[in-house]
Design a protein around this motif. Structure first.
Motif, mmCIF file in Angstrom:
data_model
loop_
_atom_site.group_PDB
_atom_site.id
_atom_site.type_symbol
_atom_site.label_atom_id
_atom_site.label_comp_id
_atom_site.label_asym_id
_atom_site.label_seq_id
_atom_site.Cartn_x
_atom_site.Cartn_y
_atom_site.Cartn_z
ATOM 1 N N LEU A 437 0.837 -1.194 0.000
ATOM 2 C CA LEU A 437 0.000 0.000 0.000
ATOM 3 C C LEU A 437 0.878 1.251 0.000
ATOM 4 O O LEU A 437 0.616 2.218 -0.724
ATOM 5 C CB LEU A 437 -0.923 -0.018 1.223
ATOM 6 N N ALA A 438 1.956 1.238 0.793
ATOM 7 C CA ALA A 438 2.853 2.400 0.872
ATOM 8 C C ALA A 438 3.486 2.701 -0.491
ATOM 9 O O ALA A 438 3.619 3.864 -0.878
ATOM 10 C CB ALA A 438 3.940 2.149 1.922
ATOM 11 N N THR A 439 3.865 1.661 -1.230
ATOM 12 C CA THR A 439 4.467 1.856 -2.553
ATOM 13 C C THR A 439 3.491 2.549 -3.496
ATOM 14 O O THR A 439 3.856 3.477 -4.221
ATOM 15 C CB THR A 439 4.864 0.488 -3.167
ATOM 16 N N MET A 440 2.238 2.106 -3.468
ATOM 17 C CA MET A 440 1.253 2.692 -4.378
ATOM 18 C C MET A 440 0.921 4.131 -3.975
ATOM 19 O O MET A 440 0.761 5.001 -4.833
ATOM 20 C CB MET A 440 -0.010 1.835 -4.410
ATOM 21 N N ILE A 441 0.836 4.375 -2.667
ATOM 22 C CA ILE A 441 0.584 5.745 -2.188
ATOM 23 C C ILE A 441 1.734 6.662 -2.600
ATOM 24 O O ILE A 441 1.533 7.777 -3.090
ATOM 25 C CB ILE A 441 0.396 5.769 -0.658
ATOM 26 N N ALA A 442 2.967 6.175 -2.427
ATOM 27 C CA ALA A 442 4.141 6.987 -2.749
ATOM 28 C C ALA A 442 4.193 7.356 -4.229
ATOM 29 O O ALA A 442 4.614 8.464 -4.582
ATOM 30 C CB ALA A 442 5.413 6.239 -2.353
ATOM 31 N N SER A 443 3.745 6.446 -5.091
ATOM 32 C CA SER A 443 3.805 6.729 -6.523
ATOM 33 C C SER A 443 2.607 7.554 -6.998
ATOM 34 O O SER A 443 2.630 8.102 -8.094
ATOM 35 C CB SER A 443 3.886 5.425 -7.325
ATOM 36 N N ASP A 444 1.570 7.654 -6.163
ATOM 37 C CA ASP A 444 0.338 8.333 -6.601
ATOM 38 C C ASP A 444 0.137 9.702 -5.966
ATOM 39 O O ASP A 444 -0.782 10.425 -6.364
ATOM 40 C CB ASP A 444 -0.878 7.449 -6.268
ATOM 41 N N THR A 445 0.930 10.029 -4.962
ATOM 42 C CA THR A 445 0.745 11.296 -4.239
ATOM 43 C C THR A 445 2.088 12.011 -4.141
ATOM 44 O O THR A 445 3.123 11.470 -4.546
ATOM 45 C CB THR A 445 0.188 11.038 -2.825
ATOM 46 N N SER A 446 2.085 13.204 -3.574
ATOM 47 C CA SER A 446 3.340 13.956 -3.480
ATOM 48 C C SER A 446 3.332 14.905 -2.282
ATOM 49 O O SER A 446 2.302 15.146 -1.663
ATOM 50 C CB SER A 446 3.563 14.766 -4.770
ATOM 51 N N GLY A 447 4.494 15.439 -1.987
ATOM 52 C CA GLY A 447 4.645 16.487 -0.977
ATOM 53 C C GLY A 447 4.244 16.092 0.430
ATOM 54 O O GLY A 447 4.379 14.934 0.843
ATOM 55 N N ASP A 448 3.720 17.072 1.170
ATOM 56 C CA ASP A 448 3.323 16.838 2.566
ATOM 57 C C ASP A 448 2.164 15.853 2.654
ATOM 58 O O ASP A 448 2.055 15.094 3.616
ATOM 59 C CB ASP A 448 2.915 18.161 3.233
ATOM 60 N N TYR A 449 1.308 15.864 1.646
ATOM 61 C CA TYR A 449 0.182 14.923 1.583
ATOM 62 C C TYR A 449 0.709 13.490 1.578
ATOM 63 O O TYR A 449 0.266 12.639 2.354
ATOM 64 C CB TYR A 449 -0.607 15.231 0.313
ATOM 65 N N ARG A 450 1.700 13.222 0.733
ATOM 66 C CA ARG A 450 2.306 11.893 0.685
ATOM 67 C C ARG A 450 2.970 11.556 2.018
ATOM 68 O O ARG A 450 2.804 10.455 2.541
ATOM 69 C CB ARG A 450 3.336 11.837 -0.440
ATOM 70 N N ARG A 451 3.703 12.520 2.570
ATOM 71 C CA ARG A 451 4.429 12.256 3.832
ATOM 72 C C ARG A 451 3.460 11.895 4.969
ATOM 73 O O ARG A 451 3.727 10.994 5.765
ATOM 74 C CB ARG A 451 5.291 13.460 4.217
ATOM 75 N N LEU A 452 2.335 12.611 5.045
ATOM 76 C CA LEU A 452 1.377 12.338 6.114
ATOM 77 C C LEU A 452 0.688 10.996 5.895
ATOM 78 O O LEU A 452 0.534 10.211 6.840
ATOM 79 C CB LEU A 452 0.351 13.472 6.217
ATOM 80 N N LEU A 453 0.291 10.690 4.665
ATOM 81 C CA LEU A 453 -0.328 9.388 4.387
ATOM 82 C C LEU A 453 0.620 8.252 4.769
ATOM 83 O O LEU A 453 0.220 7.276 5.419
ATOM 84 C CB LEU A 453 -0.710 9.275 2.916
ATOM 85 N N LEU A 454 1.871 8.381 4.377
ATOM 86 C CA LEU A 454 2.847 7.319 4.662
ATOM 87 C C LEU A 454 3.142 7.215 6.162
ATOM 88 O O LEU A 454 3.397 6.141 6.673
ATOM 89 C CB LEU A 454 4.137 7.545 3.872
ATOM 90 N N ALA A 455 3.084 8.363 6.853
ATOM 91 C CA ALA A 455 3.301 8.335 8.299
ATOM 92 C C ALA A 455 2.159 7.581 8.994
ATOM 93 O O ALA A 455 2.373 6.878 9.976
ATOM 94 C CB ALA A 455 3.402 9.761 8.857
ATOM 95 N N ILE A 456 0.930 7.712 8.459
ATOM 96 C CA ILE A 456 -0.224 6.997 9.036
ATOM 97 C C ILE A 456 -0.148 5.515 8.689
ATOM 98 O O ILE A 456 -0.343 4.646 9.553
ATOM 99 C CB ILE A 456 -1.557 7.575 8.506
ATOM 100 N N VAL A 457 0.148 5.227 7.427
ATOM 101 C CA VAL A 457 0.144 3.838 6.953
ATOM 102 C C VAL A 457 1.325 3.055 7.504
ATOM 103 O O VAL A 457 1.196 1.869 7.847
ATOM 104 C CB VAL A 457 0.144 3.820 5.401
ATOM 105 N N GLY A 458 2.476 3.710 7.597
ATOM 106 C CA GLY A 458 3.676 2.990 8.023
ATOM 107 C C GLY A 458 4.175 2.116 6.870
ATOM 108 O O GLY A 458 3.533 1.979 5.846
ATOM 109 N N GLN A 459 5.357 1.561 7.042
ATOM 110 C CA GLN A 459 5.937 0.772 5.941
ATOM 111 C C GLN A 459 5.576 -0.691 6.056
ATOM 112 O O GLN A 459 5.197 -1.170 7.098
ATOM 113 C CB GLN A 459 7.461 0.942 5.954
#
Length: 459
Positions: A437-459
């Motif tokens: 899920l993190a890989t797909m989020i990282a490739s589909d979003t950017s900036g602070d939005y991506r950073r916050l989503l990834l911080a919630i999802v975790g690796q």
């Protein structure tokens, strides 16, 4: 009690391009419910399978279904904002400041949930339509172990967090990373306390300050995280029915997946905060068998007994067969009665019994007998009974698949599941789509939005 200043004038910015063109009423697009099933079972008609839950991280139920435990929901069950001209967001004198007493605005957050898997999960496929005669015996009741990626922070200090947020927004520019570090690592309950501390310390409303400093998707995501869970669901439902058009998939996603207590709290909150009766709004915005299904869901009266009655499952399966595949035409009220009133473990056993009677799984029969929103609603109920994390994994995948991103669905599902079962959703996502899920989020979003989503999802 009502939230003061809810909702304020002004509000969320519009999010153009949502829903994506051509997807307004497609939930999900045809042929995309390739539900992962338990091993050896459930290929829906037309191919695709419903993969089993992975064996790791507490997924140890029979045939791949989650094992005993509870559905912890420390911060409550959240719905989520739906875009398409975002509605006003609370920002007045004190959005969500916890009053004295339990809960927020008089709506206690739901207690830990216990969704039982119940019943034999394996649905054998019978080539040539030959089903074995013996019925499986009931195994020990099983309850799903689930966990969120966000836990309550230890050594929590609301005043210290309020100070960090104030400093991040003070002066020229905004320290988004400092905001992300706080927001992504606190439970919903802790975020409510931070809002209260912020107003006490600075005489300012945290939500108003955040709105003035942020914009776009990261603003929508952060404001969503600060909504108390019950209000969030009620807010999402209200704005799914507000104005021209109806966002049926939001109605389905919330009303067909919540527990009885959550539904009852949502209905009360909807009346208190918006001064409206949710059943009247549903009747005004929907019709036919879909309307009846949603009204049934609004009662919050599903049987929640975790013990499976296998005789009743056999009778219900026979009844459903006679109401659909076994006759010319469809008796829709029979499907509504069974799927709206039986417990999730009971429904799972009914699905298993149905496959023996009909030599076809119940999901594909619903495909054949129904269409449109009522079909989507009935299938959502069954999918939650069979493998809830897989249902949400699929919602996330299709929010990002193809050109553009359906950011509102992405935000809604991430936020609503972050304290409930996002760990299991991530596992199912990897299993179903061969990427994290993190890989797909990282490739589909950017900036602070991506950073916050990834911080919630975790690796």
């Amino acid at each position: 009690m009502s939230y003061p200043g809810y909702p304020p004038s002004g509000g969320y910015p519009a999010f153009p391009g949502y829903p994506p063109t051509g997807q307004e009423s497609v939930y999900p697009p045809a042929g995309q419910y390739s539900y992962p099933a338990v091993p050896g079972g459930y290929p829906p008609a037309g191919g695709g399978t419903y993969p089993a839950a992975p064996p790791s991280a507490g997924y140890a139920g029979a045939a791949g279904f989650p094992a005993p435990g509870g559905y912890p929901a420390p911060g409550g069950y959240a719905g989520a904002p739906q875009a398409g001209g975002m509605p006003p967001y609370p920002g007045g004198p004190g959005f969500g400041v916890p009053p004295a007493g339990p809960g927020f605005g008089g709506y206690p957050q739901p207690p830990a949930q216990s969704y039982a898997g119940g019943g034999p999960a394996q649905i054998p496929v019978y080539p040539g339509g030959q089903a074995p005669s013996p019925m499986p015996g009931p195994p020990a009741a099983m309850v799903q172990h689930t966990q969120g990626t966000i836990q309550a922070a230890p050594n929590f200090d609301a005043g210290r967090d309020a100070e960090i947020l104030r400093k991040a927004m003070k002066g020229f520019g905004t320290d988004e990373q400092a905001i992300i570090d706080v927001v992504a690592n606190r439970s919903n309950d802790q975020r409510q306390k931070i809002k209260a501390a912020f107003k006490t310390m600075y005489g300012k409303d945290l939500i108003k300050d955040l709105k003035s400093e942020l914009s776009g998707n990261v603003e929508e995501l952060i404001l969503a995280l600060f909504m108390p869970g019950t209000y969030y669901d009620a807010w999402s439902l209200r704005h799914a029915m507000k104005g021209a058009g109806t966002q049926e998939k939001v109605l389905i996603e919330i009303l067909c997946t919540r527990t009885n207590q959550e539904i009852r709290e949502i209905v009360k909150c909807y009346k208190s905060e918006f001064g409206r009766d949710i059943e009247q709004d549903i009747r005004a915005d929907t019709s036919g068998h879909f309307e009846r299904l949603l009204i049934s869901m609004c009662q919050g009266n599903r049987d929640e007994n975790q013990t499976v009655d296998y005789q009743k499952a056999q009778e219900d399966a026979q009844r459903l067969y006679q109401a659909g595949e076994g006759k010319l035409g469809t008796d829709e009220s029979c499907f509504n009665m069974v799927l709206a009133s039986r417990s999730f473990p009971q429904l799972k056993a009914t699905v298993e019994a149905y496959s023996r009677i009909a030599n076809r799984d119940l999901l594909s029969s619903i495909d054949r007998e129904f269409s449109g929103n009522v079909e989507r609603g009935l299938k959502t109920i069954l999918q939650c009974a069979l493998n809830r994390p897989a249902f949400f994994a699929e919602r996330l995948y299709y929010s990002m698949k193809g050109a553009g991103t359906d950011d509102s669905t992405l935000i809604r599902v991430i936020v609503t599941r972050s304290e409930i079962d996002l760990v299991q959703i991530k596992q199912m996502f990897t299993q179903m789509y061969q990427k994290t899920l993190a890989t797909m989020i990282a490739s589909d979003t950017s900036g602070d939005y991506r950073r916050l989503l990834l911080a919630i999802v975790g690796q």
